[in-house]
Design a protein around this motif. Structure first.
Motif, short mmCIF file in Angstrom:
data_model
loop_
_atom_site.label_atom_id
_atom_site.label_comp_id
_atom_site.label_asym_id
_atom_site.label_seq_id
_atom_site.Cartn_x
_atom_site.Cartn_y
_atom_site.Cartn_z
N ILE A 6 -3.37 30.00 -40.80
CA ILE A 6 -4.12 28.74 -40.81
C ILE A 6 -5.05 28.72 -39.60
O ILE A 6 -4.65 29.08 -38.49
N TYR A 7 -6.28 28.31 -39.85
CA TYR A 7 -7.25 28.03 -38.80
C TYR A 7 -7.54 26.54 -38.86
O TYR A 7 -7.67 25.98 -39.95
N THR A 8 -7.67 25.90 -37.70
CA THR A 8 -7.98 24.47 -37.68
C THR A 8 -8.97 24.16 -36.57
O THR A 8 -9.05 24.89 -35.57
N ASP A 9 -9.68 23.06 -36.75
CA ASP A 9 -10.56 22.55 -35.69
C ASP A 9 -10.80 21.08 -35.94
O ASP A 9 -10.70 20.60 -37.06
N GLY A 10 -11.10 20.37 -34.87
CA GLY A 10 -11.44 18.97 -34.95
C GLY A 10 -12.77 18.74 -34.27
O GLY A 10 -13.19 19.52 -33.41
N ALA A 11 -13.45 17.67 -34.65
CA ALA A 11 -14.74 17.32 -34.06
C ALA A 11 -14.83 15.81 -33.97
O ALA A 11 -14.25 15.09 -34.78
N CYS A 12 -15.58 15.34 -33.00
CA CYS A 12 -15.79 13.91 -32.85
C CYS A 12 -17.15 13.70 -32.18
O CYS A 12 -17.49 14.39 -31.24
N SER A 13 -17.91 12.76 -32.72
CA SER A 13 -19.21 12.42 -32.16
C SER A 13 -19.01 11.17 -31.32
O SER A 13 -18.92 10.06 -31.85
N GLY A 14 -18.90 11.37 -30.02
CA GLY A 14 -18.41 10.32 -29.15
C GLY A 14 -16.90 10.44 -29.12
O GLY A 14 -16.31 11.11 -29.96
N ASN A 15 -16.28 9.88 -28.14
CA ASN A 15 -14.82 10.03 -28.06
C ASN A 15 -14.24 8.76 -27.45
O ASN A 15 -14.08 8.71 -26.24
N PRO A 16 -13.96 7.72 -28.25
CA PRO A 16 -13.86 7.75 -29.71
C PRO A 16 -15.22 7.62 -30.39
O PRO A 16 -16.22 7.24 -29.79
N GLY A 17 -15.17 7.94 -31.67
CA GLY A 17 -16.34 7.85 -32.53
C GLY A 17 -16.00 8.41 -33.89
O GLY A 17 -14.83 8.66 -34.19
N PRO A 18 -17.00 8.64 -34.72
CA PRO A 18 -16.73 9.27 -36.00
C PRO A 18 -16.26 10.71 -35.77
O PRO A 18 -16.80 11.41 -34.92
N GLY A 19 -15.25 11.10 -36.51
CA GLY A 19 -14.69 12.43 -36.32
C GLY A 19 -14.26 13.06 -37.62
O GLY A 19 -14.27 12.42 -38.68
N ILE A 24 -8.51 25.97 -42.69
CA ILE A 24 -8.51 27.05 -43.67
C ILE A 24 -7.09 27.58 -43.76
O ILE A 24 -6.47 27.88 -42.73
N LEU A 25 -6.58 27.68 -44.97
CA LEU A 25 -5.28 28.29 -45.22
C LEU A 25 -5.51 29.60 -45.95
O LEU A 25 -6.28 29.64 -46.91
N GLN A 26 -4.82 30.66 -45.52
CA GLN A 26 -4.92 31.95 -46.18
C GLN A 26 -3.52 32.49 -46.46
O GLN A 26 -2.67 32.50 -45.57
N TYR A 27 -3.33 32.90 -47.70
CA TYR A 27 -2.08 33.53 -48.11
C TYR A 27 -2.46 34.68 -49.04
O TYR A 27 -2.94 34.44 -50.15
N GLY A 28 -2.29 35.90 -48.56
CA GLY A 28 -2.71 37.05 -49.35
C GLY A 28 -4.18 36.90 -49.71
O GLY A 28 -5.01 36.60 -48.84
N PRO A 29 -4.53 37.05 -50.98
CA PRO A 29 -5.94 36.93 -51.38
C PRO A 29 -6.39 35.48 -51.56
O PRO A 29 -7.56 35.23 -51.81
N HIS A 30 -5.47 34.55 -51.41
CA HIS A 30 -5.79 33.14 -51.64
C HIS A 30 -6.31 32.49 -50.36
O HIS A 30 -5.80 32.74 -49.27
N ARG A 31 -7.30 31.64 -50.53
CA ARG A 31 -7.91 30.94 -49.40
C ARG A 31 -8.28 29.53 -49.85
O ARG A 31 -8.80 29.33 -50.94
N ARG A 32 -7.98 28.57 -48.99
CA ARG A 32 -8.33 27.18 -49.29
C ARG A 32 -8.90 26.53 -48.05
O ARG A 32 -8.34 26.66 -46.96
N GLU A 33 -10.01 25.85 -48.22
CA GLU A 33 -10.62 25.10 -47.13
C GLU A 33 -10.41 23.61 -47.38
O GLU A 33 -10.45 23.17 -48.53
N VAL A 64 4.11 30.73 -40.40
CA VAL A 64 2.69 30.41 -40.23
C VAL A 64 2.20 30.88 -38.87
O VAL A 64 2.87 30.66 -37.86
N THR A 65 1.04 31.48 -38.86
CA THR A 65 0.30 31.70 -37.62
C THR A 65 -0.88 30.75 -37.68
O THR A 65 -1.70 30.82 -38.59
N LEU A 66 -0.91 29.81 -36.73
CA LEU A 66 -1.93 28.76 -36.73
C LEU A 66 -2.85 28.97 -35.53
O LEU A 66 -2.40 28.97 -34.39
N TYR A 67 -4.13 29.17 -35.81
CA TYR A 67 -5.14 29.39 -34.79
C TYR A 67 -5.91 28.10 -34.53
O TYR A 67 -6.36 27.46 -35.47
N SER A 68 -6.05 27.75 -33.27
CA SER A 68 -6.78 26.54 -32.88
C SER A 68 -7.47 26.78 -31.55
O SER A 68 -6.95 27.51 -30.70
#
Length: 159
Positions: A6-19, A24-33, A64-68
């Motif tokens: 799993i890869y993850t990231d967060g974003a925010c425009s202002g803090n607080p603000g809209p975010g 991305i999840l990967q298992y073998g050939p399967h990938r889901r965003e 799970v190996t989770l990258y952040s």
């Protein structure tokens, strides 16, 4: 156990603000965003929520190996900060309240189900998974449709 990346990231425009978050999840050939935008939140909440939403999609216990690129997320788990906060009644070492308790509790429940190894990656570098999650998170933050109810209740603006 199935091995999932799993890869993850967060974003925010202002803090607080809209975010938003991206994952991305990967298992073998399967990938889901996945991604979602929130009208008012913080960057740290989006970093946590990306990991939570990705782990919630797993239908059975997984390794799970989770990258952040979030030191807040990775260090809180890997260095045991969140365990200390919990032991102290959700207070940090300086006795101030630990932020984002609602999300930490959700994440901790998922960590009881899955065997997760958190890996920090430098943001905006050469990690394709992290870069794609950043794109997803930023795009979601620019079109927020969801409400971060816990955050908005705790941080309501004066009328």
């Amino acid at each position: 156990m199935k091995e999932v990346t799993i890869y993850t990231d967060g974003a925010c425009s202002g803090n607080p603000g809209p975010g938003g978050y991206g994952a991305i999840l990967q298992y073998g050939p399967h990938r889901r965003e996945l991604s979602e935008g929130y009208r008012r939140t913080t960057n740290n909440r989006m970093e946590l929520l990306g990991a939570i939403r990705a782990l919630e999609l797993l239908q059975e216990p997984c390794a799970v190996t989770l990258y952040s690129d979030s030191k807040y997320l990775v260090d809180a788990i890997e260095k045991g900060w969140v365990d200390s906060w919990q032991r102290r009644g959700w207070r940090k070492a300086d006795n101030k309240p630990a932020l984002n308790r609602d999300l930490w509790q959700r994440l901790l429940a998922l960590l009881e189900r899955h065997k997760v190894r958190f890996v920090w990656v430098k943001g905006h570098e050469s990690n394709a998974g992290n870069n794609r999650c950043d794109e997803l998170a930023v795009a979601a933050s620019r079109a927020p449709t969801a409400v971060d109810e816990a955050f908005e209740q705790e941080n309501s603006l004066p009328q």
